[in-house]
Design a protein around this motif. Structure first.
Motif, PDB file in Angstrom:
ATOM      1  N   THR A 167       4.737  32.163   8.897  1.00 22.54           N
ATOM      2  CA  THR A 167       5.922  32.997   9.043  1.00 22.54           C
ATOM      3  C   THR A 167       5.640  34.405   8.529  1.00 22.54           C
ATOM      4  O   THR A 167       4.805  34.608   7.661  1.00 22.54           O
ATOM      5  CB  THR A 167       7.101  32.405   8.254  1.00 22.54           C
ATOM      6  OG1 THR A 167       6.743  32.327   6.877  1.00 22.54           O
ATOM      7  CG2 THR A 167       7.448  31.020   8.750  1.00 22.54           C
TER       8      THR A 167
ATOM      9  N   ALA B 206      15.222  26.211  10.753  1.00 20.03           N
ATOM     10  CA  ALA B 206      14.223  26.430  11.801  1.00 20.03           C
ATOM     11  C   ALA B 206      14.532  25.506  12.970  1.00 20.03           C
ATOM     12  O   ALA B 206      14.798  24.314  12.773  1.00 20.03           O
ATOM     13  CB  ALA B 206      12.817  26.170  11.283  1.00 20.03           C
TER      14      ALA B 206
ATOM     15  N   TRP C 173       4.884  36.753  16.561  1.00 15.35           N
ATOM     16  CA  TRP C 173       6.182  36.783  15.890  1.00 15.35           C
ATOM     17  C   TRP C 173       6.963  38.019  16.326  1.00 15.35           C
ATOM     18  O   TRP C 173       6.381  39.081  16.556  1.00 15.35           O
ATOM     19  CB  TRP C 173       6.002  36.829  14.375  1.00 15.35           C
ATOM     20  CG  TRP C 173       5.661  35.515  13.756  1.00 15.35           C
ATOM     21  CD1 TRP C 173       4.411  35.050  13.439  1.00 15.35           C
ATOM     22  CD2 TRP C 173       6.574  34.489  13.359  1.00 15.35           C
ATOM     23  NE1 TRP C 173       4.493  33.802  12.884  1.00 15.35           N
ATOM     24  CE2 TRP C 173       5.808  33.430  12.817  1.00 15.35           C
ATOM     25  CE3 TRP C 173       7.958  34.360  13.409  1.00 15.35           C
ATOM     26  CZ2 TRP C 173       6.391  32.262  12.323  1.00 15.35           C
ATOM     27  CZ3 TRP C 173       8.540  33.195  12.930  1.00 15.35           C
ATOM     28  CH2 TRP C 173       7.762  32.161  12.392  1.00 15.35           C
TER      29      TRP C 173
ATOM     30  N   SER D  21       5.111  30.837   3.070  1.00 10.09           N
ATOM     31  CA  SER D  21       5.176  31.127   4.504  1.00 10.09           C
ATOM     32  C   SER D  21       4.420  30.080   5.314  1.00 10.09           C
ATOM     33  O   SER D  21       4.287  30.215   6.533  1.00 10.09           O
ATOM     34  CB  SER D  21       4.580  32.512   4.779  1.00 10.09           C
ATOM     35  OG  SER D  21       3.209  32.542   4.407  1.00 10.09           O
TER      36      SER D  21
ATOM     37  N   SER E 285      12.152  23.619   6.326  1.00  9.43           N
ATOM     38  CA  SER E 285      12.895  23.227   7.516  1.00  9.43           C
ATOM     39  C   SER E 285      11.912  22.677   8.539  1.00  9.43           C
ATOM     40  O   SER E 285      10.787  23.169   8.657  1.00  9.43           O
ATOM     41  CB  SER E 285      13.651  24.419   8.108  1.00  9.43           C
ATOM     42  OG  SER E 285      14.527  23.984   9.138  1.00  9.43           O
TER      43      SER E 285
ATOM     44  N   ARG F 174       9.822  32.361   2.811  1.00  9.48           N
ATOM     45  CA  ARG F 174      11.169  31.938   3.168  1.00  9.48           C
ATOM     46  C   ARG F 174      11.405  30.498   2.719  1.00  9.48           C
ATOM     47  O   ARG F 174      10.569  29.618   2.931  1.00  9.48           O
ATOM     48  CB  ARG F 174      11.322  32.034   4.689  1.00  9.48           C
ATOM     49  CG  ARG F 174      12.730  31.942   5.208  1.00  9.48           C
ATOM     50  CD  ARG F 174      12.729  31.902   6.724  1.00  9.48           C
ATOM     51  NE  ARG F 174      12.159  33.063   7.376  1.00  9.48           N
ATOM     52  CZ  ARG F 174      12.871  34.010   7.994  1.00  9.48           C
ATOM     53  NH1 ARG F 174      14.183  33.939   8.003  1.00  9.48           N
ATOM     54  NH2 ARG F 174      12.279  35.001   8.600  1.00  9.48           N
TER      55      ARG F 174
ATOM     56  N   GLY G  10      17.762  32.349   5.031  1.00 11.74           N
ATOM     57  CA  GLY G  10      16.869  31.886   3.986  1.00 11.74           C
ATOM     58  C   GLY G  10      16.881  32.772   2.756  1.00 11.74           C
ATOM     59  O   GLY G  10      17.740  33.661   2.587  1.00 11.74           O
TER      60      GLY G  10
ATOM     61  N   HIS H   7      16.147  27.993   4.461  1.00 11.12           N
ATOM     62  CA  HIS H   7      16.420  28.589   5.764  1.00 11.12           C
ATOM     63  C   HIS H   7      16.637  27.479   6.783  1.00 11.12           C
ATOM     64  O   HIS H   7      16.591  26.288   6.461  1.00 11.12           O
ATOM     65  CB  HIS H   7      15.234  29.459   6.202  1.00 11.12           C
ATOM     66  CG  HIS H   7      13.953  28.669   6.269  1.00 11.12           C
ATOM     67  ND1 HIS H   7      13.320  28.200   5.145  1.00 11.12           N
ATOM     68  CD2 HIS H   7      13.203  28.244   7.322  1.00 11.12           C
ATOM     69  CE1 HIS H   7      12.240  27.524   5.489  1.00 11.12           C
ATOM     70  NE2 HIS H   7      12.150  27.530   6.815  1.00 11.12           N
TER      71      HIS H   7
ATOM     72  N   ILE I  67       8.116  24.068   8.110  1.00 11.75           N
ATOM     73  CA  ILE I  67       8.063  25.529   8.058  1.00 11.75           C
ATOM     74  C   ILE I  67       8.633  26.043   6.737  1.00 11.75           C
ATOM     75  O   ILE I  67       9.756  25.713   6.353  1.00 11.75           O
ATOM     76  CB  ILE I  67       8.850  26.132   9.241  1.00 11.75           C
ATOM     77  CG1 ILE I  67       8.269  25.624  10.563  1.00 11.75           C
ATOM     78  CG2 ILE I  67       8.859  27.649   9.186  1.00 11.75           C
ATOM     79  CD1 ILE I  67       9.111  25.958  11.769  1.00 11.75           C
ATOM     80  N   GLY I  68       7.817  26.866   6.049  1.00 14.12           N
ATOM     81  CA  GLY I  68       8.277  27.535   4.839  1.00 14.12           C
ATOM     82  C   GLY I  68       8.637  26.572   3.732  1.00 14.12           C
ATOM     83  O   GLY I  68       8.136  25.446   3.645  1.00 14.12           O
TER      84      GLY I  68
ATOM     85  N   TYR J 123      12.529  29.476  16.019  1.00  9.77           N
ATOM     86  CA  TYR J 123      13.354  30.496  15.380  1.00  9.77           C
ATOM     87  C   TYR J 123      13.547  30.135  13.912  1.00  9.77           C
ATOM     88  O   TYR J 123      13.931  29.003  13.590  1.00  9.77           O
ATOM     89  CB  TYR J 123      14.727  30.589  16.047  1.00  9.77           C
ATOM     90  CG  TYR J 123      14.717  31.157  17.442  1.00  9.77           C
ATOM     91  CD1 TYR J 123      15.081  32.481  17.684  1.00  9.77           C
ATOM     92  CD2 TYR J 123      14.352  30.377  18.534  1.00  9.77           C
ATOM     93  CE1 TYR J 123      15.085  33.011  18.966  1.00  9.77           C
ATOM     94  CE2 TYR J 123      14.344  30.892  19.818  1.00  9.77           C
ATOM     95  CZ  TYR J 123      14.713  32.210  20.030  1.00  9.77           C
ATOM     96  OH  TYR J 123      14.703  32.727  21.307  1.00  9.77           O
ATOM     97  N   CYS J 124      13.258  31.076  13.019  1.00 12.94           N
ATOM     98  CA  CYS J 124      13.521  30.922  11.587  1.00 12.94           C
ATOM     99  C   CYS J 124      14.740  31.767  11.238  1.00 12.94           C
ATOM    100  O   CYS J 124      14.731  32.990  11.434  1.00 12.94           O
ATOM    101  CB  CYS J 124      12.319  31.358  10.772  1.00 12.94           C
ATOM    102  SG  CYS J 124      10.924  30.214  10.886  1.00 12.94           S
TER     103      CYS J 124
END
Length: 576
Positions: free
Chosen positions: A299, A308, A340, A280, A542, A303, A320, A306, A270-271, A316-317
């Motif tokens: 996302t 995740a 989201w 994203s 993450s 980000r 970041g 961060h 993620i990200g 959950y993010c």
């Protein structure tokens, strides 16, 4: 209370009486007609205009009382005990509103105990959406259904075929499917043995351990007494053994001999930071196909740096950095609805934050707020949607990493604003206290930490001079660190996750540029192996593992036709 319902209760201006058993219910034809095409036909086509009293059979007095109340109020007191009776009555008397309410209730309360009964119920009382949801639930919880659901043994052969031939059937091992078929046949062996070859042909034998195929399947009564089953087995077994003789046993990928099912778990990346800016993008990795697929539900914000985590069906993010601002914002992706939502923010802005889940709570530790490296920590309670400050760590830590093991939280390494850290700490949630533990053998900023094989693994990072490929493992019982084999690729600021009993490392920064490559450590062979690269090169991402989803197929890879086999499985089997 509405006027029509008030008039009904006072038996005023009523123009019909519905008689069920010994009960009589005064009502208004126009209200019942609006509720149900059945009543409209009853009053206008199946009786004379002057008819007032109507006898209805096939429904209890108490049920009809509540149906009429629903016609007036739009409400019915559904419970787990009465919902199916209302569903059947709503279908029989063509009450669309009540049918939808019952369907929604049954869908919400699907469980391993009732999903097959509800699925079979929709064979008789047609409701395609509920039928699909019940089947998907059974496919996603197949192992629990086989063990706990009495209706499993009552399935017809065709119904069982529909389940076990599905790509969406989620099992940790294909052996589970085979043993479920044996259990179903054993319930009524004489009448069901004629279906054995049909069912056997739907089992994906190529996904079983060759050792299990030889020692269990080949020697079973099912195969010994059925020429068709025996032929199916050897059509699969011979190519597998030939493959194992010809290939390098440390190769993690072999040609596909069967179409893979949806994986029980997927790894999400993620990200992160890519091509000089935050991204994203979310990608999902399926270890069974060794394939990455881009997830459409990216996302909401660009980000990097961060955290995740996966909790209760959502990702959950946390915190970041977008290249300009350090975030305190937290966003939640509901993996079922793909929606989201922004939830309560952190008390402090935190990039380079360490995030993990323990006992149903999310922990966010340290980080950088744009001015200073933080030693503060906080905990999120999903039910109340609140972050609460907990005791601060002993040291300021940004670019550290944390994980949970045996009801304790561990955070390792990081950067305090002056130097990279080799220190590590343990948090006890019951006493709200941090304790320093033995230091690591290397300073590690941009490290990744994971709980694996009852140890805390600290992998890679930056020691102030160069990126590291080394790894070490902490034993909480002895408060000692030991070295483990180094990764093939030195990296910092990468994703880490444990899936399928392997420790995966994803992307990161190699010292000159970001990298897309993925490797995994198998503790059984004490060896690192390569997996497929991500679609883009990125660091400061993450990773988290998601499982137990009813819609895993939405996120699964269908692109790679090859199968990812466990190297330890291949080597172990060849040694037998």
């Amino acid at each position: 209370m509405s006027l029509p319902n008030e008039l009904r209760l006072r038996q005023q201006l009523c123009d019909t009486v519905i008689r069920v058993g010994g009960g009589e219910f005064y009502a208004h034809k126009v209200v019942l007609c609006k509720c149900s095409p059945y009543f409209r036909a009853l009053f206008s086509h199946w009786s004379t205009p002057d008819c007032v009293t109507f006898d209805i059979s096939g429904v209890s007095t108490s049920l009809m009382c509540l149906i009429i109340e629903f016609a007036y109020t739009g409400f019915v007191p559904l419970t787990r005990q009465n919902a199916q009776d209302f569903f059947i009555a709503a279908d029989r008397y063509n009450i669309p509103g009540l049918l939808q309410v019952c369907s929604d209730f049954l869908e919400k309360h699907l469980s391993p105990l009732n999903c097959l009964h509800i699925w079979m119920l929709t064979d008789v009382f047609y409701h395609p959406k509920l039928r699909e949801k019940a089947l998907l639930y059974a496919l996603s919880h197949f192992e629990e259904v086989v063990v706990n659901c009495a209706d499993f043994l009552l399935l017809s052969a065709q119904q069982l075929v529909q389940i076990i031939e599905s790509d969406l059937l989620i099992v940790n091992k294909e052996e589970t499917v085979y043993e479920a078929v044996l259990k179903w046949i054993a319930y009524a062996p004489e009448e069901r043995k004629e279906s054995s070859s049909l069912l056997f042909s739907k089992i994906r034998l190529a996904w079983m351990s060759p050792k299990y195929l030889i020692e269990n399947v080949k020697e079973s009564e099912l195969v010994k007494t059925s020429p068709e089953c025996r032929a199916i087995l050897f059509q699969t077994l011979n190519p597998i053994l030939d493959h194992l003789r010809k290939t390098s046993y440390k190769s993690s990928i072999c040609p596909s001999l069967a179409k893979p099912r949806v994986a029980p778990a997927l790894l999400l990346a993620i990200g992160g930071w890519s091509d000089g800016s935050p991204t994203s993008l979310i990608e999902a990795f399926d270890a069974r196909t060794d394939g990455w697929v881009e997830v459409a539900y990216t996302t909401e914000t660009l980000r990097a740096y961060h955290g995740a985590v996966f909790l209760n069906g959502s990702v959950y993010c946390v915190g970041g950095f977008d290249g300009v601002e350090q975030y305190s914002a937290v966003h939640r992706l509901d993996l079922a609805s793909h929606a989201w939502q922004e939830v309560s923010p952190l008390h402090a802005s935190r990039c380079f934050v360490s995030v993990t889940v323990m006992n149903g709570h999310i922990y966010a530790l340290g980080g950088f707020n744009g001015h200073e490296r933080l030693k503060t920590a906080e905990r999120y309670e999903p039910r109340s949607n609140q972050w609460t400050m907990i005791s601060s760590m002993h040291e300021q830590r940004s670019d550290a990493s944390c994980t949970a093991l045996n009801d304790r939280l561990y955070v390792c390494g990081g950067f305090n604003g002056v130097q990279c850290l080799a220190t590590a700490e343990c948090y006890n949630p019951h006493t709200d206290q941090w304790t320093l533990i033995s230091i690591m053998s290397s300073r590690r900023s941009g490290v990744s930490v994971a709980a694996y094989a009852n140890h805390i693994f600290a992998v890679g990072g930056f020691d102030g001079v160069s990126r590291l490929n080394t790894a070490e493992a902490y034993n909480p019982s002895t408060n000692t660190w030991c070295n483990v084999p180094s990764m093939p690729t030195a990296r910092s600021n990468f994703g880490i996750a444990v899936m399928d009993d392997h420790l995966f490392v994803v992307g990161g920064f190699g010292g000159i540029t970001t990298i897309p490559n993925v490797e995994f450590y198998d503790i059984k062979t004490n060896t690192w192996f390569a997996a497929s690269d991500m679609k883009i090169s990125r660091s400061a991402l993450s990773c988290c593992v998601v499982n137990a989803l009813n819609n895993t197929a939405d996120y699964a890879s269908r692109l790679n036709p090859q199968r990812c086999r466990s190297p330890s499985e291949e080597e172990e089997e060849m040694e037998q």
